[in-house]
Design a protein around this motif. Structure first.
Motif, PDB file in Angstrom:
ATOM      1  N   UNK A  84      36.474  33.612  44.952  1.00 11.19           N
ATOM      2  CA  UNK A  84      35.723  33.374  43.736  1.00 11.19           C
ATOM      3  C   UNK A  84      36.619  33.233  42.514  1.00 11.19           C
ATOM      4  N   UNK A  85      37.715  34.004  42.464  1.00 10.15           N
ATOM      5  CA  UNK A  85      38.603  33.987  41.317  1.00 10.15           C
ATOM      6  C   UNK A  85      39.923  33.287  41.613  1.00 10.15           C
ATOM      7  N   UNK A  86      39.976  32.434  42.600  1.00 12.86           N
ATOM      8  CA  UNK A  86      41.198  31.708  42.916  1.00 12.86           C
ATOM      9  C   UNK A  86      41.799  32.153  44.234  1.00 12.86           C
ATOM     10  N   UNK A  87      43.082  31.864  44.419  1.00  8.72           N
ATOM     11  CA  UNK A  87      43.755  32.172  45.666  1.00  8.72           C
ATOM     12  C   UNK A  87      44.150  33.643  45.732  1.00  8.72           C
ATOM     13  N   UNK A  88      44.117  34.183  46.947  1.00 10.42           N
ATOM     14  CA  UNK A  88      44.550  35.550  47.186  1.00 10.42           C
ATOM     15  C   UNK A  88      45.040  35.655  48.620  1.00 10.42           C
ATOM     16  N   UNK A  89      45.714  36.740  48.928  1.00  9.96           N
ATOM     17  CA  UNK A  89      46.199  36.983  50.280  1.00  9.96           C
ATOM     18  C   UNK A  89      45.273  38.007  50.916  1.00  9.96           C
ATOM     19  N   UNK A  90      44.748  37.679  52.097  1.00 10.42           N
ATOM     20  CA  UNK A  90      43.829  38.579  52.781  1.00 10.42           C
ATOM     21  C   UNK A  90      44.035  38.528  54.273  1.00 10.42           C
ATOM     22  N   UNK A 119      52.541  54.317  32.376  1.00  8.45           N
ATOM     23  CA  UNK A 119      52.318  53.223  33.306  1.00  8.45           C
ATOM     24  C   UNK A 119      53.332  52.111  33.140  1.00  8.45           C
ATOM     25  N   UNK A 120      53.143  51.081  33.934  1.00  8.03           N
ATOM     26  CA  UNK A 120      53.995  49.899  33.873  1.00  8.03           C
ATOM     27  C   UNK A 120      53.106  48.684  33.606  1.00  8.03           C
ATOM     28  N   UNK A 121      53.682  47.641  32.984  1.00  3.98           N
ATOM     29  CA  UNK A 121      52.924  46.424  32.701  1.00  3.98           C
ATOM     30  C   UNK A 121      52.988  45.520  33.930  1.00  3.98           C
ATOM     31  N   UNK A 122      51.858  45.309  34.560  1.00  2.00           N
ATOM     32  CA  UNK A 122      51.788  44.510  35.784  1.00  2.00           C
ATOM     33  C   UNK A 122      51.010  43.224  35.516  1.00  2.00           C
ATOM     34  N   UNK A 123      51.340  42.187  36.270  1.00  2.00           N
ATOM     35  CA  UNK A 123      50.674  40.891  36.124  1.00  2.00           C
ATOM     36  C   UNK A 123      49.297  40.955  36.766  1.00  2.00           C
ATOM     37  N   UNK A 124      48.325  40.436  36.077  1.00  2.00           N
ATOM     38  CA  UNK A 124      46.954  40.364  36.571  1.00  2.00           C
ATOM     39  C   UNK A 124      46.446  38.948  36.338  1.00  2.00           C
ATOM     40  N   UNK A 125      45.354  38.604  36.978  1.00  2.00           N
ATOM     41  CA  UNK A 125      44.731  37.300  36.795  1.00  2.00           C
ATOM     42  C   UNK A 125      43.283  37.509  36.379  1.00  2.00           C
ATOM     43  N   UNK A 126      42.876  36.837  35.323  1.00  2.00           N
ATOM     44  CA  UNK A 126      41.497  36.970  34.852  1.00  2.00           C
ATOM     45  C   UNK A 126      40.565  36.180  35.762  1.00  2.00           C
TER      46      UNK A 126
END
Length: 180
Positions: A84-90, A119-126
């Motif tokens: 639904x929100x793009x590509x992912x690994x599953x 915490x640490x700044x991690x990459x996320x995808x909206x």
């Protein structure tokens, strides 16, 4: 003699005239719902039999199996999938296994969060496919930045990170106008 089937233009929405309902024997009619077309019994609501016209298969969204990778939960092959929100690994054995990994690269040199320092700044995808960087101590810390963070302190104000936009570094702290 016409080559056109007159039953297609008869105005009656039926599946096939020779196909009866397997429960009650009444004819099946073509119906339309929010999930697409389906066949429903003409004796509804007494008989609630229905059958979707499109068979939903989970293998349709498998883009590419990742050879040499194994699911940490079940040991089967991982695959790049479209969701639904793009590509992912599953896991390739969905729905038996629900393992999901983020397709965005997560490196070990993520800068620390300048606000909470826990915490640490991690990459996320909206949900719209845009990349942003957020503190992984969420919901305790709600720091977020749209540009890529760099683990350098601002020489002007001392803010914990700088951000990179179009090859230039700038301070993301409000009120600081430092640029490199």
């Amino acid at each position: 003699m016409s080559k056109i089937d007159p039953s297609l233009f008869s105005g009656q929405h039926g599946a096939r005239p020779d196909e009866p309902c397997p429960r009650c024997g009444q004819p099946l009619h073509l119906r339309h719902g929010k999930h697409g077309a389906f066949l429903g019994c003409s004796a509804y609501p007494d008989c609630d039999y229905l059958r979707p016209l499109k068979v939903i298969e989970h293998d349709e969204d498998v883009e590419k199996p990742l050879e040499g990778s194994a699911c940490p939960l079940c040991g089967h092959t991982l695959a790049i999938r479209k969701g639904r929100y793009g590509l992912f690994i599953g896991c390739s054995h969905y729905p038996s296994c629900h393992y999901v990994a983020d397709i965005n690269e997560q490196s070990s040199n993520e800068p620390p969060c300048p606000v909470c320092a826990k915490g640490r700044l991690v990459a996320r995808t909206s949900r719209y496919g845009k990349r942003f960087y957020a503190c992984d101590a969420y919901p305790g810390c709600r720091f977020i930045i749209n540009d890529k963070p760099v683990a350098q302190a601002c020489p002007k104000c001392g803010f914990g990170i700088l951000a990179e936009r179009k090859g230039r570094l700038y301070c993301p702290n409000k009120g600081c106008d430092h640029q490199q």
